[in-house]
Design an enzyme around this catalytic site. Structure first.
Site, PDB file in Angstrom:
ATOM      1  N   PRO A  92       0.817  -1.218   0.000  1.00 19.13           N
ATOM      2  CA  PRO A  92       0.000   0.000   0.000  1.00 19.13           C
ATOM      3  C   PRO A  92       0.848   1.264   0.000  1.00 19.13           C
ATOM      4  O   PRO A  92       0.344   2.358  -0.255  1.00 19.13           O
ATOM      5  CB  PRO A  92      -0.825  -0.121   1.285  1.00 19.13           C
ATOM      6  CG  PRO A  92      -0.097  -1.105   2.133  1.00 19.13           C
ATOM      7  CD  PRO A  92       0.583  -2.040   1.201  1.00 19.13           C
ATOM      8  N   GLU A 119       3.874  -6.910   8.764  1.00 18.74           N
ATOM      9  CA  GLU A 119       4.139  -5.482   8.541  1.00 18.74           C
ATOM     10  C   GLU A 119       4.965  -5.236   7.279  1.00 18.74           C
ATOM     11  O   GLU A 119       5.321  -4.108   6.985  1.00 18.74           O
ATOM     12  CB  GLU A 119       4.884  -4.888   9.751  1.00 18.74           C
ATOM     13  CG  GLU A 119       4.073  -4.895  11.042  1.00 18.74           C
ATOM     14  CD  GLU A 119       2.810  -4.061  10.925  1.00 18.74           C
ATOM     15  OE1 GLU A 119       2.896  -2.901  10.490  1.00 18.74           O
ATOM     16  OE2 GLU A 119       1.734  -4.583  11.261  1.00 18.74           O
ATOM     17  N   ARG A 161      -3.422 -10.302 -19.904  1.00 14.07           N
ATOM     18  CA  ARG A 161      -4.401 -10.111 -20.974  1.00 14.07           C
ATOM     19  C   ARG A 161      -3.870  -9.218 -22.092  1.00 14.07           C
ATOM     20  O   ARG A 161      -4.444  -9.153 -23.174  1.00 14.07           O
ATOM     21  CB  ARG A 161      -5.710  -9.552 -20.415  1.00 14.07           C
ATOM     22  CG  ARG A 161      -5.599  -8.149 -19.871  1.00 14.07           C
ATOM     23  CD  ARG A 161      -6.873  -7.715 -19.148  1.00 14.07           C
ATOM     24  NE  ARG A 161      -8.001  -7.625 -20.056  1.00 14.07           N
ATOM     25  CZ  ARG A 161      -8.296  -6.554 -20.784  1.00 14.07           C
ATOM     26  NH1 ARG A 161      -7.519  -5.473 -20.716  1.00 14.07           N
ATOM     27  NH2 ARG A 161      -9.348  -6.537 -21.572  1.00 14.07           N
ATOM     28  N   ASP A 176     -10.805  -0.247 -23.733  1.00 12.62           N
ATOM     29  CA  ASP A 176     -10.932  -0.418 -22.285  1.00 12.62           C
ATOM     30  C   ASP A 176     -10.809   0.923 -21.566  1.00 12.62           C
ATOM     31  O   ASP A 176     -10.204   1.872 -22.078  1.00 12.62           O
ATOM     32  CB  ASP A 176      -9.808  -1.323 -21.755  1.00 12.62           C
ATOM     33  CG  ASP A 176     -10.019  -2.777 -22.098  1.00 12.62           C
ATOM     34  OD1 ASP A 176     -11.142  -3.139 -22.470  1.00 12.62           O
ATOM     35  OD2 ASP A 176      -9.049  -3.551 -21.968  1.00 12.62           O
TER      36      ASP A 176
END
Length: 277
Positions: A92, A119, A161, A176
């Site tokens: 993150p 962590e 893809r 897309d």
């Protein structure tokens, strides 16, 4: 393309055996190797974590198992001629994973993923391997998961893809959301299929018109409509030169106008009056 994933939960990566990725593996277009990090532990408990220096809650993944695992994966890849590796660290704390980055990664011959738990991984591991190969620390969103395996699945599917021959129609990803080119800063609009009426709901007449120009314009307008509603930040960041006259007319209807003070910075602003509800 070769993909290696080092994880303490190899079973989490079972979805890589199904759908487009699974078919690409079966056809030999994608070589996926999943490795159990605990293979490179040498105590009876197969320990991969320890308490953090400086104190605090949680545990940190140890250097030695990761270092030995990555050295082993690299040695095997180099021996088999996999090309130049690139390390992908799901976290993150990383840069947002975008379609642009997916395209960039799809052009690499070899990706190595290090999904962490607890962590995270001792920082020295990332710094060490950054001296040997490109490293991308990537985030799939502004939230925290229990581990990085879900992010590996997301990144792998987005990248796979784009590989030649993986999609049945090579043009499928051209329109897309976020696709390079005209859709780079837009979300794809709604789509419809048969039957023409369902539970009293029809489809837009333009899609039955056979007029390709009008259909293309409708799709573009719907993309603008959806983007302004769901991701106004994309419009705000977009270069005004990316919009033609018809785009600007639709944006005006939707309540957006170029910012006279921000033209050179590529900014639009949203009016608060006269906006279509």
């Amino acid at each position: 393309m070769r993909l290696d994933v080092v994880t303490i939960f190899p079973e989490y990566l079972e979805p890589l055996n199904v759908s487009l990725v699974g078919k690409a593996r079966a056809r030999g277009q994608l070589d996926v190797q999943v490795h159990d990090l605990r293979t490179w532990t040498y105590d009876r408990h197969h320990t991969v974590d320890d308490t953090p220096y400086g104190g605090g809650p949680g545990m940190v993944m140890k250097t030695d198992p990761w270092g030995d695992a990555l050295d082993s994966v690299l040695a095997d890849g180099y021996e088999s001629g996999s090309g130049a590796p690139c390390l992908i660290v799901p976290t993150p704390s990383g840069r947002p994973f975008t379609q642009e980055l997916a395209v960039e990664l799809s052009e690499r011959p070899w990706l190595i993923f290090t999904p962490a738990r607890y962590e995270g991984i001792d920082r020295r591991v990332i710094d060490e391997y950054a001296t040997r190969m490109p490293v991308h620390e990537v985030s799939i969103g502004d939230y925290v998961l229990a581990g990085g395996e879900a992010a590996v699945l997301v990144v792998t599917e987005a990248v796979a893809r784009l590989l030649p021959g993986v999609l049945g129609n090579a043009e499928s990803h051209r329109d897309d959301s976020f696709a390079p080119g005209a859709m780079a800063s837009l979300l794809e609009g709604p789509v419809y299929t048969k039957p023409p009426e369902w539970r009293g709901r029809g489809i837009p007449d333009v899609l039955l018109s056979g007029h390709h120009g009008k259909i293309a314009r409708w799709r573009r307008d719907e993309a603008l409509r959806r983007t302004t509603a769901n991701r106004p930040d994309l419009i705000e960041r977009c270069d005004p030169k990316a919009f033609d006259k018809k785009d600007r007319e639709m944006l005006s209807i939707l309540g957006w106008m170029p910012d006279p003070e921000g033209e050179r910075f590529g900014r639009f602003w949203r009016r608060t009056e006269g906006v279509e509800e």
